[in-house]
Design a protein around this motif. Structure first.
Motif, mmCIF file in Angstrom:
data_model
loop_
_atom_site.group_PDB
_atom_site.id
_atom_site.type_symbol
_atom_site.label_atom_id
_atom_site.label_comp_id
_atom_site.label_asym_id
_atom_site.label_seq_id
_atom_site.Cartn_x
_atom_site.Cartn_y
_atom_site.Cartn_z
ATOM 1 N N HIS A 36 -10.139 1.668 -1.079
ATOM 2 C CA HIS A 36 -9.330 2.480 -0.194
ATOM 3 C C HIS A 36 -10.045 3.791 0.098
ATOM 4 N N VAL A 90 -1.954 5.346 7.233
ATOM 5 C CA VAL A 90 -0.785 5.470 6.375
ATOM 6 C C VAL A 90 -0.008 6.694 6.845
ATOM 7 N N ASP A 131 -2.132 3.529 -2.894
ATOM 8 C CA ASP A 131 -3.253 2.590 -2.852
ATOM 9 C C ASP A 131 -2.925 1.264 -3.534
ATOM 10 N N ALA A 189 0.814 -1.211 0.000
ATOM 11 C CA ALA A 189 0.000 0.000 0.000
ATOM 12 C C ALA A 189 0.839 1.249 0.000
ATOM 13 N N VAL A 190 2.144 1.131 0.320
ATOM 14 C CA VAL A 190 3.002 2.302 0.313
ATOM 15 C C VAL A 190 3.810 2.385 -0.981
ATOM 16 N N ASP A 237 -6.571 5.015 5.607
ATOM 17 C CA ASP A 237 -6.945 3.971 4.662
ATOM 18 C C ASP A 237 -8.185 3.306 5.240
ATOM 19 N N VAL A 268 -6.419 8.556 1.246
ATOM 20 C CA VAL A 268 -5.151 7.974 0.841
ATOM 21 C C VAL A 268 -4.727 8.592 -0.483
ATOM 22 N N HIS A 274 2.310 1.654 6.297
ATOM 23 C CA HIS A 274 0.886 1.321 6.254
ATOM 24 C C HIS A 274 0.632 0.297 7.344
ATOM 25 N N ASP A 307 -2.228 -5.634 5.138
ATOM 26 C CA ASP A 307 -2.504 -4.478 5.994
ATOM 27 C C ASP A 307 -1.274 -3.890 6.671
#
Length: 420
Positions: free
Chosen positions: A188, A162, A197, A31-32, A177, A192, A157, A140
């Protein structure tokens, strides 16, 4: 070592595509990813310490091995360098409106973006060599840290939060998020920022899966020997366009022999020379990272910017026409051609070409910079400017049409002429 097999022909393309589709479903959801999305780079070649003797596999089997690799936990270091043929953007990020904290104009702090805003880091990572420390524990929990000489920038994240933290400026950026995990729909929250995402790649596996999406009957796929990366035995999967006109020469993916996880990704341009894209582990551990790896609390005295607050401030800035910056976005592109020689055609807002100093839209110095970066071209379509990198080229015509793709300048001009 000699290749294990010749390039795949058209009759086998369906099997390759099937493996590719499976591979796309098994990505570790980082997610990052925004922090590394612009780090299309190079480590001069696959870091090898000999060619390990491994059982022979076909390209299809290796693609399926990537697909079956459900790697959810890992940690390690990734070395990424960028050689797009662009000047370094370090220190210039603020001028492009991408953040940069104290580098962004005059006025009090509330009028500036955060130095920890991921968008500013994307610009900094667009050239040069960088070392990233990465960790993931399922969908996650992910963390990417960009290591500097005397500083560190981290994106974390952890569940619904985040965080981005820049130790050099002691600034932090926070977004929520609020969406579900990928198993529950991959939604999402609106806070964010784009690029955080999971839509953009940051690990060798994610880069590889983007490349595998392009595999079709316009593509040659083969296994080209073995290598050792980050102390692990790996196969080398080579993907090459069959079509003329593409700026992509070849893509090489080092695939871990035991786990099927891509360990290194290298894209070499058709023009030769240094690679354009390379992202590779120098150290990797597939064990579960410590839970504390993903904990973050802003240090005392840290300036914290909330994503929604910065969004509100950005909407206060408007252009001469009274519209907010970002209004009048580019239209949906029309795709010309297929495969590796595909070109996207789209229209600039207002049906006009690039702004010029003569029209009063840009300063004279900015006009000189634009002129130095582009090549003037003419054709049946009229006149325009081609902006080139070692991978992506774009033709902007005077009537406001843009042709862009991983193709040569001649291919862009030909497409513009045929569309005229």
């Amino acid at each position: 070592m000699a290749p294990y097999e010749s390039a795949k022909d058209t009759s086998e393309a369906a099997d390759v595509r099937a493996g590719r589709r499976k591979a796309a479903r098994y990505a570790v959801p980082i997610a990052v990813a925004g922090v590394a999305a612009a780090t299309i780079g190079l480590v001069p070649a696959l870091a090898t310490s000999g060619d390990p003797d491994l059982p022979k596999v076909t390209a299809q089997e290796l693609i399926e091995k990537i697909a079956a690799s459900d790697t959810q936990q890992l940690s390690g270091n990734v070395k990424i360098s960028t050689d797009l043929g662009l000047p370094s953007f370090g220190g210039m990020a603020g001028g492009f409106g991408g953040g940069g904290g104290a580098d962004r104009g005059e006025g009090d702090g509330d009028e500036k973006g955060s130095a920890a805003d991921p968008k500013s880091k994307l610009m900094e990572l667009a050239s040069g060599t960088h070392t990233l420390r990465v960790a993931a524990d399922g969908p996650d929990k992910q963390k990417v840290s960009v290591l500097g000489d005397a500083s560190e920038y981290s994106l974390i994240h952890n569940g619904d939060d985040v965080w981005a933290y820049d130790s050099a400026s002691n600034e932090a950026y926070h977004a929520k998020d609020e969406g579900a995990s990928p198993e529950k729909g991959d939604k999402h929250g609106k806070d964010v920022p784009k690029g955080l995402d999971g839509e953009l790649p940051s690990t060798p596996k994610e880069f590889a899966e983007q490349a595998l999406k392009a595999v079709d009957d316009t593509t040659s796929v083969e296994v080209d020997g073995t290598a050792q990366v980050a102390g692990r035995d790996a196969y080398r999967l080579v993907i090459k366009p069959k079509q003329d006109g593409s700026t992509v020469g070849r893509i090489t993916v080092a695939v871990d022999e035991k786990t099927g996880t891509p360990l290194k990704f290298t894209l070499t341009p058709a023009s030769g020379g240094a690679a354009v894209v390379d992202a590779g582990f120098t150290k990797v551990d597939f064990g579960k990272p410590s839970a504390s790896t993903f904990d973050f609390t802003p240090p005392k005295g840290t300036k914290v910017t909330e994503a929604d607050e910065q969004g509100e401030r950005s909407r206060d800035f408007k252009g001469k026409d009274g519209k907010e910056f970002g209004e009048g976005d580019l239209n949906e592109p029309k795709v010309i051609g297929t495969g590796w020689s595909s070109i996207a055609e789209l229209k600039l807002p207002g049906g006009k070409g690039l702004p010029t100093a003569g029209s009063g839209d840009v300063p004279q110095d900015a006009q000189k910079l634009l002129d130095s970066l582009g090549d003037q071209v003419n054709g049946d379509f009229g006149a325009g400017t081609v902006f080139s990198t070692r991978l992506i080229n774009a033709l902007v015509t005077d009537d406001g049409t843009v042709y862009v793709g991983a193709v040569t300048k001649d291919a862009l001009v030909k497409a513009a002429n045929e569309a005229h």
